[in-house]
Design a protein around this motif. Structure first.
Motif, short mmCIF file in Angstrom:
data_model
loop_
_atom_site.label_atom_id
_atom_site.label_comp_id
_atom_site.label_asym_id
_atom_site.label_seq_id
_atom_site.Cartn_x
_atom_site.Cartn_y
_atom_site.Cartn_z
N PHE A 51 -6.29 10.32 -0.73
CA PHE A 51 -5.37 9.97 0.35
C PHE A 51 -4.54 11.13 0.87
N SER B 258 -8.28 -3.11 1.40
CA SER B 258 -7.27 -3.98 0.78
C SER B 258 -7.24 -5.35 1.46
N ARG C 64 -11.07 5.56 -5.67
CA ARG C 64 -11.04 6.66 -6.64
C ARG C 64 -12.31 6.69 -7.49
N ILE D 220 -7.55 0.93 -4.19
CA ILE D 220 -7.33 2.33 -4.57
C ILE D 220 -8.23 2.70 -5.74
N ILE E 95 0.84 -1.21 0.00
CA ILE E 95 0.00 0.00 0.00
C ILE E 95 0.87 1.25 0.00
N LEU F 11 -8.30 2.39 3.49
CA LEU F 11 -7.63 1.70 2.39
C LEU F 11 -7.04 0.37 2.87
N TYR G 281 2.42 1.84 -3.43
CA TYR G 281 1.48 2.39 -4.41
C TYR G 281 1.14 3.85 -4.12
N LEU G 282 1.01 4.19 -2.85
CA LEU G 282 0.69 5.59 -2.51
C LEU G 282 1.85 6.52 -2.83
#
Length: 166
Positions: free
Chosen positions: A93, A111, A86, A82, A31, A107, A34-35
Motif C-alpha cells: 500500500f 474489502s 499481502r 489486506i 480500512i 483494497l 488498519y493502514l
C-alpha cells in the motif's frame, strides 16, 4: 473515526435492513485505521461499529445478534483483504513510503466484496431478494469507502505529510 463515519452514513440508511446503505463510509474508516495503525486496532474498530449502532438503535438492548454479526463481518473484511493482498504480494500500500492510490482502491473493492459476501452468505442468506441485497451492499461499500478515504486523506494531509505518506 468509525463512530463519526457511521453517523455520516446515517442519512443514506435504507428503511429496510434487507438493502445496504447507498454510501457506507465506515468501511473506509476501518480500512484507513488498519493502514495507519495496523491490525492491533481491530478491537477498537469493532467497538466503534458497536458503539455507533448502540447510539443509533437507542441502547444495548435494541441491537440484534444479527447486527453484531454484520458489524463483525464489516470489521473483519478489511483485515482479510489486506491479508490476501499481502499473501499474494499484491501490495504493501505504500511505494517509496508514499500512499499508492491504485492499491488502496483495489483494497476498498476487495474489502467490499468480502464484507458483502460474508454478510450475504453467512448472516443474511435467507433473504428473498438476495441479489438486490448483494448489489446495494457492494455498491454502498465501494463508493462510501472511496469517498471516506479520499476525504480522510484530504482532511488529514498534514498528518500524512509529517509521516511522508503523501
Amino acid at each position: 473515526m468509525l463512530v463519526v463515519s457511521r453517523f455520516l452514513s446515517l442519512p443514506f440508511d435504507e428503511a429496510t435492513s434487507d438493502l445496504g446503505n447507498l454510501l457506507w463510509f465506515p468501511i473506509g474508516a476501518a480500512i484507513l485505521s488498519y493502514l495507519l495503525f495496523g491490525f492491533k486496532v481491530f478491537p477498537g474498530v469493532l467497538l466503534g461499529y458497536i458503539i455507533a449502532e448502540m447510539i443509533i438503535e437507542g441502547g444495548v438492548l435494541d441491537i440484534t445478534q444479527r447486527e453484531v454479526l454484520k458489524r463483525t463481518a464489516s470489521a473483519l473484511a478489511p483485515v482479510i483483504s489486506i491479508g490476501i493482498m499481502r499473501m499474494f504480494t499484491l501490495s504493501n500500500f505504500f511505494d517509496d513510503e508514499k500512499i499508492n492510490p491504485g492499491h488502496i482502491v483495489f483494497l476498498i473493492f476487495l474489502s467490499a466484496i468480502i464484507s458483502t459476501l460474508l454478510k450475504a452468505l453467512l448472516i443474511d442468506n435467507q433473504l428473498p431478494d438476495l441479489d438486490s441485497y448483494i448489489t446495494t451492499y457492494l455498491i454502498g461499500d465501494m463508493i462510501g469507502g472511496m469517498i471516506f478515504i479520499y476525504m480522510g486523506i484530504k482532511v488529514f494531509t498534514t498528518f500524512f505529510a509529517k509521516k511522508k505518506l503523501i
